[in-house]
Design an enzyme around this catalytic site. Sequence first.
Site, short mmCIF file in Angstrom:
data_model
loop_
_atom_site.label_atom_id
_atom_site.label_comp_id
_atom_site.label_asym_id
_atom_site.label_seq_id
_atom_site.Cartn_x
_atom_site.Cartn_y
_atom_site.Cartn_z
N CYS A 108 48.73 37.87 45.89
CA CYS A 108 48.19 36.84 45.01
C CYS A 108 49.03 35.56 44.92
CB CYS A 108 47.92 37.45 43.65
SG CYS A 108 46.77 36.47 42.68
N ARG A 144 36.87 31.80 37.30
CA ARG A 144 38.04 32.61 37.58
C ARG A 144 37.60 33.93 38.22
NH1 ARG A 144 43.31 32.04 36.20
NH2 ARG A 144 44.39 34.00 36.56
N HIS A 208 45.79 43.30 43.43
CA HIS A 208 46.82 43.95 42.62
C HIS A 208 46.35 45.37 42.35
CE1 HIS A 208 48.78 40.14 41.32
NE2 HIS A 208 47.58 39.63 41.25
#
Length: 258
Positions: A108, A144, A208
């Site tokens: 990320c 997002r 993640h």
Amino acid sequence: LTCCAWYLKEGGKIIMELKILWMYHDLMDLYGDKGNIETLRYRASKRSINVVVDTCTLQEERNIEDYDIFFLGGGADKEQTLIYKDLLARKESILKAKENGTAFLLICGGYQLFGQYYLDQDGQKIDGLGIYDYYTESSDRDHRCIGNIVVKANIHDKEVTVVGFENHGGQTKAVSNPFGKVLVGHGNTYKGEYEGYMDAQTIATYMHGPLLPKNPAIADEVILRGLNHRYVVEQLEPLQDTLENAAHDAMLKRLNVK
Ligand code: GLN
């Protein structure tokens, strides 16, 4: 015998060592990214490989080229702002490591910083290392990319599903060679088609969760790449992976991926 982890091409048992550099362990560690280090350590130790993990934070001296695996996790904009100058100052050492065949695993925020730049939500431009052509610009709040994600990746001509969790405002564009195709979730851009970046040395992803515990195929690929920095290894001895596969498959089931 075609090679497994214990044999160099010439044959014969040797004890191998795997040196891992965990960059900014104290600052870039979102959503359990440190679990990637634990997984590498565990899976390599199971094959009787000696694992050395060194951490490296701001202003700490390290010869990056001495390591077999370079790991950089994710971070919020604040942490990325805190570390980027220090990271840029290490560019020469990182390029040397690239030349020498070190394996890179970037998550990320770490993935973003290997590209041209990251433009954050406040319009602040954070320079990247510029090692890759891709660049990242923040979306507005409504776009997002958050949630569980599944991608299909190709590892040595074998299709594998990779499961994880993403949470990023950054939209990464001009990715020449994505890590995988998105089956569930967003990936490099909001509702995008592709996720991450991959080449022979680097796996860079938004995933993640952490990434490696539930994706043993990717963990072993990183270990294999790391070992090949100093040894010639074609294949690792397989592990049973009952729990790992159950965790992986539970996510696929939950997300209705066949
Ligand atoms: N701050 C970056 C973004 O929001 C990276 C976030 C992360 O590492 N999860 O895009």
